[in-house]
Design a protein around this motif. Structure first.
Motif, PDB file in Angstrom:
ATOM      1  N   ASP A 113      -2.406 -37.525 -12.507  1.00  0.00           N
ATOM      2  CA  ASP A 113      -3.477 -37.869 -11.549  1.00  0.00           C
ATOM      3  C   ASP A 113      -4.329 -37.319 -10.454  1.00  0.00           C
ATOM      4  OD1 ASP A 113      -3.229 -40.393 -13.028  1.00  0.00           O
ATOM      5  OD2 ASP A 113      -1.528 -41.323 -11.696  1.00  0.00           O
ATOM      6  N   ASP A 114      -3.897 -36.210 -10.581  1.00  0.00           N
ATOM      7  CA  ASP A 114      -4.537 -35.268  -9.358  1.00  0.00           C
ATOM      8  C   ASP A 114      -5.574 -34.593  -9.876  1.00  0.00           C
ATOM      9  OD1 ASP A 114      -2.512 -36.094  -7.588  1.00  0.00           O
ATOM     10  OD2 ASP A 114      -1.480 -34.324  -7.631  1.00  0.00           O
ATOM     11  N   ILE A 115      -5.869 -34.452 -11.232  1.00  0.00           N
ATOM     12  CA  ILE A 115      -6.970 -33.796 -11.968  1.00  0.00           C
ATOM     13  C   ILE A 115      -8.511 -34.003 -11.129  1.00  0.00           C
ATOM     14  CG2 ILE A 115      -7.387 -35.434 -13.663  1.00  0.00           C
ATOM     15  CD1 ILE A 115      -7.604 -31.507 -13.566  1.00  0.00           C
ATOM     16  N   GLY A 116      -8.511 -35.302 -10.629  1.00  0.00           N
ATOM     17  CA  GLY A 116      -9.868 -35.726 -10.212  1.00  0.00           C
ATOM     18  C   GLY A 116     -10.234 -35.110  -8.828  1.00  0.00           C
ATOM     19  N   GLN A 117      -9.075 -34.548  -8.153  1.00  0.00           N
ATOM     20  CA  GLN A 117      -9.324 -33.924  -6.874  1.00  0.00           C
ATOM     21  C   GLN A 117      -9.230 -32.216  -7.058  1.00  0.00           C
ATOM     22  OE1 GLN A 117      -5.831 -34.990  -4.440  1.00  0.00           O
ATOM     23  NE2 GLN A 117      -5.745 -36.980  -5.485  1.00  0.00           N
TER      24      GLN A 117
END
Length: 443
Positions: A113-117
């Motif tokens: 879920d960190d990919i957006g950052q």
């Protein structure tokens, strides 16, 4: 390893050039290519086997890791966010170190879920290429840029032309598949069941059932008449007559797709029919050349099949031309003569006539043919003619006006053998072809 690295570097350069072209055509800044995500079984707590996005593995040989992302702009070194979480429940792939990694900028992604950052913040003019549209939307990719058809068509069309790296991988896949086929043949001759023959094939190739590019077709006797037979009986039949094996392997994500048919009794009518089909398959391959539409070879194979039917007196009293024109060969070979091969077993763009996606459908008489392209150098196709004895296809001819031309007693005698299919994987060259399968002496 150094030579493979050099081949990969050339491959990557080709893909970068294609990326520049497609991004310029559609006025995009970059492509965000997603390996995919695990799909959970409905109302359960485990996942289906993971199958990677083929447009992702076109760039790099990461074929079993979900939640990976590749950023491509055609100019800068592609950037890979490689999913490598802390997880004691499952096997976790470490950051890759291989022949290709020096050519890619690799960053560990610990939490999916960190990919957006981590992605570049400006994603308004970026195309998402992948299987999870909802994930793309959550990353602020415009709806019109999620798998845009024009971009997909361009990428698919140009995948038909294999780089030297891709051809190397496909030859390696052939080697493993041939080892498996030889092991399966020995298992058949020793009287094993379909289930055990499949185990012998998998053991010889070092593949699991979820690793092979498609479900292995391991068919004894009449099961060979089921074109995509995958049941696998646990017990051998009381009388062993015939064996059809359609099975492949993968190497760095590239597929091999080979088929052979064998008779339990040498010298039988069925064994002779296999020998004659093998000769016709090789003769057809000998005529392959660049500049000819693939459908012409499908038509040629039906002419050769007519000759076989007459020679073996399965059909009588008609010319080869009349048999093809009236589709009397159709019920004996209901599938196409082959298909494109590459990152997918039935590789993409078989019907595309240009990189804008212009479609040319299969001929009406042969709706299951998977390719209408004009053959060009660096294309890879299968050639897999067959002859089968399938009652549901033959039944309409029993009462038709040509019924008297069929030797129904001879057909009935061959029905317990199921059918025959012989398949080789062929590279189209500037002059002639390279038969990757026969080069490895798979009879």
């Amino acid at each position: 390893m150094d030579s493979l690295s050099a081949l990969y570097q050339q491959h990557l350069s080709t893909l970068q050039t294609r990326a520049q072209q497609v991004l310029a055509r559609f006025k995009l800044d970059a492509m965000l290519i997603h390996s995919g995500e695990l799909l959970t079984v409905f109302l359960d707590d485990h996942d289906y086997p993971f199958k990677v996005n083929p447009q992702f593995k076109a760039w790099l040989p990461v074929t079993s890791v979900p939640n990976c992302w590749l950023w491509v702009d055609g100019v800068n070194k592609p950037k890979l966010w490689f999913y490598s979480p802390v997880d004691y429940w499952h096997n976790v792939e470490p950051l890759p170190q291989s022949f290709w990694t020096e050519h890619i900028d690799i960053v560990a992604l610990k939490n999916a879920d960190d990919i957006g950052q981590l992605l570049p913040q400006d994603r308004q003019n970026v195309a998402y290429i992948g299987p999870v549209a909802e994930r793309a939307a959550s990353l602020c990719i415009k709806a019109s840029a999620i798998n845009p058809q024009g971009v997909i068509d361009f990428l698919h069309y140009h995948r038909s032309y294999k780089t030297d790296y891709e051809l190397y991988c496909m030859r390696e896949a052939q080697k493993t598949a041939v080892i498996g086929h030889r092991a399966a043949k020995e298992a058949f001759l020793s009287g094993m069941s379909e289930f055990d023959i499949n185990i012998a094939y998998l053991a010889a190739t070092g593949h699991r059932d979820i690793d092979v590019p498609y479900g292995n077709i391991v068919a004894l006797n009449e099961h060979a008449a089921v074109l995509h037979y995958t049941k696998l009986d646990y017990q051998p039949p009381a009388q062993l007559r015939s064996f059809l094996l359609d099975a492949g392997t993968e190497y760095n994500g590239y597929a091999a797709d080979l088929t052979r048919s064998y008779a339990a009794e040498a010298g039988s009518d069925y064994a002779t029919l296999i020998q004659d089909m093998n000769e016709e398959e090789l003769a057809l391959i000998a005529t392959l050349k660049a500049g000819v539409r693939y459908t012409d070879y499908h038509q040629q194979m039906h002419q050769r099949l007519a000759k076989l039917l007459l020679k073996h007196q399965l059909v009588k009293g008609l010319s080869e031309e009349a048999m093809v024109a009236e589709n009397i060969t159709g019920p004996f070979m209901p599938h196409g003569v082959g298909h494109p091969l590459g990152l997918q077993v039935h590789d993409v763009a078989g019907f595309m006539q240009d990189d804008s996606g212009t479609h040319l459908a299969a001929p009406q008489q042969y709706p299951f043919l998977r390719c209408t392209r004009i053959l060009e150098p660096r294309m890879v196709v299968t050639i897999e003619p067959g002859i089968y004895f399938i009652e549901s296809l033959l039944a309409p001819w029993r009462e038709g006006k040509y019924s008297q031309h069929f030797d129904w007693s001879r057909i009935e005698a061959l029905k317990p053998y199921g059918g025959i299919r012989i398949e080789d994987n062929v590279i189209i060259r500037e002059q002639g072809v390279e038969n990757m399968t026969r080069d490895l002496k798979l009879a």
